[in-house]
Design a protein around this motif. Structure first.
Motif: not given
Lengths: 394, 394
Positions: A360-366, A368, A370, B141, B158-159, B162
């Motif tokens: 999902x393209x909303x998963x910004x915590x995910x 972070x 990576x 998320x 990316x950090x 989030x």
């Protein structure tokens, strides 16, 4: 714009941003030159060393006079580094010299202090030396007019050091790419404001700004637009004033309020779909000569679009080496959507890579969590554990 | 100090600088946090997503009502991203929703706009969807109170993204190491001044300052001392005020005017020889609790000392990954001095490394041509072309 592959759109963007590869030079003070791309060859304005000097703390002598040792010689003078040098020297005498001190004309070698003993104003030399030993001749490091550094060097401390050593105070470097950021969406609010129902915090502004800075780009402005076309156009007009490229997020898809698409299509913008996930909806426009890249607004879509389309070009323009891409084995099986190149968020674990987030393209915590993007070709829908995949470092 | 090996002196310096590994935290604005080391775990202050919202531009419906298609439904309302959400929803109706817009309670899936046609205020759905499709549930998320980022993360875009997404405005990061630089030598003058006989331009000040900055260190001051002990002590007193570590260059060897050694030996400084070339004479002192590392003054000696003894420790303190060291084959044979570990200046050419400079520690122009240091063990005096050597990236 028809539906394009990632490779096709990369070529399109590379063409659009090609002016970034020939940014003009600018002059900066040497102590601001670290990490900048040298714009011109630099030739040495002076010899290094500039004068004949001692490599050791010791005694400048005539090698012939110490051919037989031990031998005692009168010490005429002591010369420190920084002294103008001795007035006189005669064969059969010694001048005490410190490291870096001028070696008197006529003296042809230096005896290190370790190979001597002294008594009053006389020195006993206990080891012979050949002509030239421990004497640094002028121009043996570099000669006046020789090339010291070549255009295109990314200036590191050792480059700055040699420029300082020849007295250089300013240096011509390639101007850094300049970029502006405009995020869009009526739902976006700044941190520090309480969220009303339906609102979210704007993360794309700072995500793009820091992504740009991390890749050698000067960020000239970061602004936020509602879904009002007039407001967006006003921000865009300001943004292109001093930017080589403008990045927008959001407003490029299939909805009723696509401010970026609505504002830029009349200006010749191309909006369409790239066969990728996340990041499918993409737009590009040239406004008054300034390229505007329009990324979709989901936070992961924005970040992935930047990584895939902008980062390699920007790093090249800034003279930075690109981040590593390489093959690694999958820790577990995965499935991927058909007909779209997928960029999954992964983390290296030993010599494998594992998924850290759903697609999902909303998963910004995910995102972070990576440290790599896993690049799954459009035609691949299933991969087994252990399969080799291409990853791109974040 | 007796004569030490490089490995022994590395351990000594590591111990001396061990406080750098536990620098205090400080609070910075999020947009200044790029490249900083997170000092504490950060937990999510809110759910992401915070509210149930649409993943697509489309129609929020009750999946049961579109089990048989095509089916025509009345459209109650259009909800944009940023809207508070619809007042009402009933099974058998549709609410048009944009990506990111709230999905009304009761609606349990979203039909993408591509699978619909509209006529006035009615929509015809042409494809069935299951419960949950294209609906983003709150907290999927990250959930309030879950760990978002762990202490020790080097903050990348990316950090930052989030953190912005959950409304964070400031972040606790490890303070950067702070270092002061003092160069010494009566022969040194600043660029911009005409050289008098015996003088050279000071390159060590800027070389150390840029080396420090390039490795995540804040440089608090750069000063230059003559060979006068009182002047050096005064500069040192100022330097230790706000520095975690002080680096000096010059004045540590066997000459008559060794200002650093003369000033620091009475304060407990240890000055002696490390079995290496360049960089043999080394000193270390702790002054009022602040470690002072004293490198020799030849420009290459200063740079190599920094690379060998300081850089790995400073990068660790700043949370930066260390530069790569690896084995590579020699392009040509070489000889090395006995009993001293030698750090030769090399350049990678294809899969080999070649020398770019003689061993002299004054050859700063030669150093600028290098991209690696070739590390030749003390016991090795001859290596053939093709021999494997350890190199350290600069």
């Amino acid at each position: 714009m028809t539906r394009r592959t990632v490779a096709e759109y990369r070529r399109h963007v590379a063409q659009l941003l090609s002016a970034l590869d020939s940014l003009p030079a600018e002059t900066v003070e040497l102590d601001a030159a670290l990490g900048r791309l040298l714009a011109v060859d630099v030739t040495a304005p002076m010899d290094l060393p500039q004068f004949r000097n001692s490599q050791m703390d010791g005694y400048a002598v005539d090698a012939a006079s110490i051919a037989a040792v031990p031998v005692e010689l009168p010490v005429l003078q002591t010369v420190a580094a920084g002294d103008a040098g001795p007035a006189a020297f005669a064969s059969g005498t010694a001048v005490k010299v410190m490291t870096g001190a001028p070696v008197p004309p006529g003296a042809d070698c230096v005896v290190p202090v370790e190979d001597t003993t002294t008594s009053g104003d006389r020195v006993t030399v206990t080891r012979s030396r050949s002509v030239g030993e421990f004497v640094r001749e002028p121009g043996t490091d570099v000669r006046t007019g020789e090339r010291l550094l070549s255009a295109g060097v990314l200036l590191a401390p050792r480059h700055v050091a040699v420029l300082a050593a020849v007295g250089v105070r300013t240096v011509e470097v390639r101007r850094r790419p300049r970029a502006a950021v405009i995020t869009t969406g009526a739902e976006l609010v700044a941190a520090g404001t309480a969220l009303q129902p339906g609102q979210i915090y704007d993360s794309n502004g700072i995500a793009l700004a820091t992504s740009l800075r991390a890749n050698g780009v000067d960020v000239t402005s970061v602004s936020r637009s509602s879904d009002d076309v007039a407001e967006f156009r006003e921000l865009l007009t300001a943004a292109i004033e001093d930017a080589d490229v403008v990045f927008t997020s959001g407003g490029v898809s299939m909805g009723d309020f696509e401010v970026v698409k609505d504002a830029l299509t009349p200006l010749g913008g191309e909006f369409g779909h790239v066969a990728m996930q996340p990041g499918g909806p993409q737009g590009s426009t040239v406004v008054d000569g300034v390229p505007v890249l329009s990324f979709p607004g989901n936070p992961v879509s924005t970040l992935v679009s930047f990584e895939v389309f902008a980062r390699p070009l920007l790093r090249r323009a800034a003279g930075l080496p690109d981040l590593a891409g390489y093959e690694v084995r999958l820790a577990a099986s995965l499935t991927s959507v058909p007909d779209r190149q997928q960029f999954l968020r992964g983390r290296k674990v030993d010599d494998t890579v594992e998924l850290v987030s759903g697609p999902g393209s909303h998963l910004v915590a995910g995102m972070a969590l990576a440290d790599v993007l896993i690049d799954i070709p459009a035609e691949v829908t299933v991969l087994e554990a252990g399969a080799h995949v291409q990853v791109q470092e974040l």
